[in-house]
Motif scaffolding. Structure first.
Motif, PDB file in Angstrom:
ATOM      1  N   ARG A   1       0.833  -1.209   0.000  1.00  0.00           N
ATOM      2  CA  ARG A   1       0.000   0.000   0.000  1.00  0.00           C
ATOM      3  C   ARG A   1       0.861   1.250   0.000  1.00  0.00           C
ATOM      4  O   ARG A   1       2.046   1.212   0.326  1.00  0.00           O
ATOM      5  N   ALA A   2       0.233   2.353  -0.358  1.00  0.00           N
ATOM      6  CA  ALA A   2       0.915   3.648  -0.390  1.00  0.00           C
ATOM      7  C   ALA A   2      -0.105   4.740  -0.114  1.00  0.00           C
ATOM      8  O   ALA A   2      -1.299   4.587  -0.391  1.00  0.00           O
ATOM      9  N   LYS A   3       0.359   5.845   0.461  1.00  0.00           N
ATOM     10  CA  LYS A   3      -0.510   6.983   0.734  1.00  0.00           C
ATOM     11  C   LYS A   3       0.275   8.270   0.570  1.00  0.00           C
ATOM     12  O   LYS A   3       1.402   8.390   1.046  1.00  0.00           O
ATOM     13  N   VAL A   4      -0.329   9.225  -0.134  1.00  0.00           N
ATOM     14  CA  VAL A   4       0.280  10.547  -0.304  1.00  0.00           C
ATOM     15  C   VAL A   4      -0.693  11.590   0.228  1.00  0.00           C
ATOM     16  O   VAL A   4      -1.881  11.572  -0.114  1.00  0.00           O
ATOM     17  N   LEU A   5      -0.212  12.491   1.087  1.00  0.00           N
ATOM     18  CA  LEU A   5      -1.021  13.600   1.597  1.00  0.00           C
ATOM     19  C   LEU A   5      -0.351  14.913   1.210  1.00  0.00           C
ATOM     20  O   LEU A   5       0.880  14.997   1.175  1.00  0.00           O
ATOM     21  N   SER A   6      -1.160  15.931   0.932  1.00  0.00           N
ATOM     22  CA  SER A   6      -0.602  17.248   0.591  1.00  0.00           C
ATOM     23  C   SER A   6      -1.535  18.344   1.072  1.00  0.00           C
ATOM     24  O   SER A   6      -2.732  18.119   1.271  1.00  0.00           O
ATOM     25  N   VAL A   7      -0.980  19.529   1.280  1.00  0.00           N
ATOM     26  CA  VAL A   7      -1.762  20.715   1.643  1.00  0.00           C
ATOM     27  C   VAL A   7      -1.283  21.876   0.789  1.00  0.00           C
ATOM     28  O   VAL A   7      -0.143  21.896   0.333  1.00  0.00           O
ATOM     29  N   SER A   8      -2.167  22.838   0.558  1.00  0.00           N
ATOM     30  CA  SER A   8      -1.783  24.001  -0.248  1.00  0.00           C
ATOM     31  C   SER A   8      -0.902  24.952   0.549  1.00  0.00           C
ATOM     32  O   SER A   8      -0.016  25.617   0.018  1.00  0.00           O
ATOM     33  N   SER A   9      -1.159  25.004   1.865  1.00  0.00           N
ATOM     34  CA  SER A   9      -0.357  25.850   2.749  1.00  0.00           C
ATOM     35  C   SER A   9      -0.277  25.204   4.117  1.00  0.00           C
ATOM     36  O   SER A   9      -1.295  24.814   4.681  1.00  0.00           O
ATOM     37  N   GLY A  10       0.919  25.067   4.629  1.00  0.00           N
ATOM     38  CA  GLY A  10       1.108  24.394   5.908  1.00  0.00           C
ATOM     39  C   GLY A  10       2.168  23.327   5.779  1.00  0.00           C
ATOM     40  O   GLY A  10       3.134  23.483   5.033  1.00  0.00           O
ATOM     41  N   VAL A  11       1.986  22.201   6.465  1.00  0.00           N
ATOM     42  CA  VAL A  11       2.969  21.113   6.401  1.00  0.00           C
ATOM     43  C   VAL A  11       2.281  19.750   6.399  1.00  0.00           C
ATOM     44  O   VAL A  11       1.164  19.605   6.877  1.00  0.00           O
ATOM     45  N   VAL A  12       2.967  18.774   5.823  1.00  0.00           N
ATOM     46  CA  VAL A  12       2.591  17.377   5.993  1.00  0.00           C
ATOM     47  C   VAL A  12       3.780  16.751   6.710  1.00  0.00           C
ATOM     48  O   VAL A  12       4.824  16.509   6.103  1.00  0.00           O
ATOM     49  N   ALA A  13       3.625  16.554   7.998  1.00  0.00           N
ATOM     50  CA  ALA A  13       4.716  16.019   8.814  1.00  0.00           C
ATOM     51  C   ALA A  13       4.695  14.503   8.785  1.00  0.00           C
ATOM     52  O   ALA A  13       3.655  13.876   8.543  1.00  0.00           O
ATOM     53  N   SER A  14       5.846  13.904   9.031  1.00  0.00           N
ATOM     54  CA  SER A  14       5.930  12.449   9.080  1.00  0.00           C
ATOM     55  C   SER A  14       6.651  12.019  10.349  1.00  0.00           C
ATOM     56  O   SER A  14       7.472  12.751  10.893  1.00  0.00           O
ATOM     57  N   TYR A  15       6.309  10.825  10.796  1.00  0.00           N
ATOM     58  CA  TYR A  15       6.945  10.269  11.986  1.00  0.00           C
ATOM     59  C   TYR A  15       7.068   8.762  11.803  1.00  0.00           C
ATOM     60  O   TYR A  15       6.120   8.101  11.352  1.00  0.00           O
ATOM     61  N   VAL A  16       8.236   8.223  12.112  1.00  0.00           N
ATOM     62  CA  VAL A  16       8.456   6.781  12.055  1.00  0.00           C
ATOM     63  C   VAL A  16       8.866   6.315  13.444  1.00  0.00           C
ATOM     64  O   VAL A  16       9.851   6.803  14.001  1.00  0.00           O
ATOM     65  N   HIS A  17       8.088   5.401  13.990  1.00  0.00           N
ATOM     66  CA  HIS A  17       8.377   4.901  15.337  1.00  0.00           C
ATOM     67  C   HIS A  17       9.441   3.810  15.270  1.00  0.00           C
ATOM     68  O   HIS A  17       9.353   2.880  14.472  1.00  0.00           O
ATOM     69  N   GLY A  18      10.453   3.925  16.123  1.00  0.00           N
ATOM     70  CA  GLY A  18      11.515   2.925  16.172  1.00  0.00           C
ATOM     71  C   GLY A  18      12.255   2.810  14.858  1.00  0.00           C
ATOM     72  O   GLY A  18      12.514   1.696  14.382  1.00  0.00           O
ATOM     73  N   ALA A  19      12.590   3.947  14.252  1.00  0.00           N
ATOM     74  CA  ALA A  19      13.215   3.949  12.931  1.00  0.00           C
ATOM     75  C   ALA A  19      14.545   3.191  12.914  1.00  0.00           C
ATOM     76  O   ALA A  19      15.393   3.374  13.782  1.00  0.00           O
ATOM     77  N   LEU A  20      14.722   2.337  11.898  1.00  0.00           N
ATOM     78  CA  LEU A  20      15.982   1.632  11.706  1.00  0.00           C
ATOM     79  C   LEU A  20      17.024   2.580  11.123  1.00  0.00           C
ATOM     80  O   LEU A  20      18.220   2.445  11.373  1.00  0.00           O
ATOM     81  N   ARG A  21      16.552   3.525  10.330  1.00  0.00           N
ATOM     82  CA  ARG A  21      17.336   4.633   9.805  1.00  0.00           C
ATOM     83  C   ARG A  21      16.324   5.694   9.410  1.00  0.00           C
ATOM     84  O   ARG A  21      15.127   5.408   9.372  1.00  0.00           O
ATOM     85  N   PRO A  22      16.722   6.931   9.145  1.00  0.00           N
ATOM     86  CA  PRO A  22      15.742   7.991   8.889  1.00  0.00           C
ATOM     87  C   PRO A  22      14.672   7.612   7.854  1.00  0.00           C
ATOM     88  O   PRO A  22      14.989   7.234   6.725  1.00  0.00           O
ATOM     89  N   GLY A  23      13.408   7.690   8.275  1.00  0.00           N
ATOM     90  CA  GLY A  23      12.300   7.440   7.357  1.00  0.00           C
ATOM     91  C   GLY A  23      11.956   5.987   7.123  1.00  0.00           C
ATOM     92  O   GLY A  23      11.097   5.672   6.297  1.00  0.00           O
ATOM     93  N   ILE A  24      12.584   5.073   7.853  1.00  0.00           N
ATOM     94  CA  ILE A  24      12.358   3.635   7.642  1.00  0.00           C
ATOM     95  C   ILE A  24      12.106   2.944   8.982  1.00  0.00           C
ATOM     96  O   ILE A  24      12.891   3.075   9.915  1.00  0.00           O
ATOM     97  N   GLY A  25      10.997   2.209   9.081  1.00  0.00           N
ATOM     98  CA  GLY A  25      10.688   1.501  10.315  1.00  0.00           C
ATOM     99  C   GLY A  25       9.474   0.607  10.149  1.00  0.00           C
ATOM    100  O   GLY A  25       9.139   0.220   9.036  1.00  0.00           O
TER     101      GLY A  25
END
Length: 301
Positions: A140-164
């Motif tokens: 599966r995959a999911k993409v979120l976007s906003v016209s103004s603001g931020v789409v923040a991401s968080y990975v719990h127990g990351a093995l390396r940045p952005g991966i967990g």
């Protein structure tokens, strides 16, 4: 009348924690319907809320990638946990997440996206399967976007940045980007990872799930023997409690234990418009094996 098998009783026991005889009685009462049996047990006070969607057994990794006001998250599955620790597999998940930023979250379109190697996502996965020796899938995959603001991401127990194994995206609309807004988004991601909300707001609660919850609560309240007028108030109070458990904006902020999430976002002058949570393997059932028996069989025992 439906046949109540030992497997069905065991499945109900695993989902509810109720006793074997109670599980058998519940299944008999509802002619083998396991969801109805869960509700029957809850009404009798013999089971917990049974919110598990299935044991998490599939392996692999969840990866996230972001740019400006947009972020993507993907789940790539493999057969064993060893693959999740493989550098080539981790790099592949990172590349797929970045590819999703441009290709979007339609899986067929994403599989056809080209990676730095010159191969498509699908071709690179086939190459990895041949190299590592395990079956893999882009689940599966999911993409979120906003016209103004931020789409923040968080990975719990990351093995390396952005991966967990648990990833969260939080889309926040605000007049502009800021470090404080990024921090808030990450905190929301941590909150969502911990609390597993089912919907953003009350309007997003599944109607069938709500009706089912209400039915169980009414039956529980009637067990008390109180008048219908009192029962109605009891049920409405418990429905509010239900919202506080499953609706993100109604939940208590895990970072202070007292403020509603909606108030936290409001205080920041922002609006939380969407979120997504991926827990690796969630909802996938994987056949369990008896390792000792397999070894004995391989040894000719």
């Amino acid at each position: 009348m439906a046949q109540i098998t030992a497997g069905l009783v065991r499945d109900l026991r695993e989902k509810t924690g109720a006793g074997m005889m109670d599980c058998k009685k519940a299944l008999t009462e509802v002619e083998g319907d396991i969801d109805a049996a869960i509700d029957w047990l809850r009404t009798k006070g013999l089971a917990q809320a049974a919110k598990k969607s299935g044991r998490v057994t599939a392996e692999g990794l969840v990866g996230v990638a972001s740019e400006k006001n947009r972020a993507a998250m993907v789940e790539v599955n493999a057969e064993t946990d060893f693959v999740g620790r493989n550098d080539a597999f981790q790099a592949f998940v990172e590349q797929v997440a970045h590819a999703a930023l441009k290709a979007g979250d339609d899986l067929e379109v994403l599989k056809a996206a080209e990676l730095p190697s010159g191969r498509t996502v699908a071709e690179e996965m086939t190459h990895l399967i041949a190299t590592i020796g395990e079956n893999m899938s882009l689940r599966r995959a999911k993409v979120l976007s906003v016209s103004s603001g931020v789409v923040a991401s968080y990975v719990h127990g990351a093995l390396r940045p952005g991966i967990g194994k648990i990833g969260v995206l939080a889309a926040i609309e605000a007049p502009s980007e800021s470090e404080a807004l990024e921090t808030l988004g990450r905190q929301i991601g941590m909150h969502v990872a911990a609390t597993r909300p089912a919907s953003l707001d009350i309007t997003g609660v599944d109607a069938d799930a709500l009706e089912r919850e209400r039915t169980v609560l009414i039956e529980q309240a009637r067990e008390s023997g109180k008048p219908e007028a009192i029962i109605e108030k009891m049920v409405e109070g418990r429905i509010r409690k239900f919202y506080e458990e499953v609706v993100l904006l109604e939940q208590v902020w895990v970072h202070d234990g007292e403020t509603r999430v909606s108030k936290i976002v409001e205080k920041a002058g922002a609006k939380l418009v969407a979120f997504e949570r991926f827990h690796l393997g969630e909802g996938i059932e994987k056949e369990e094996s008896d390792f000792a028996a397999e070894v004995a069989k391989a040894a000719g025992g």
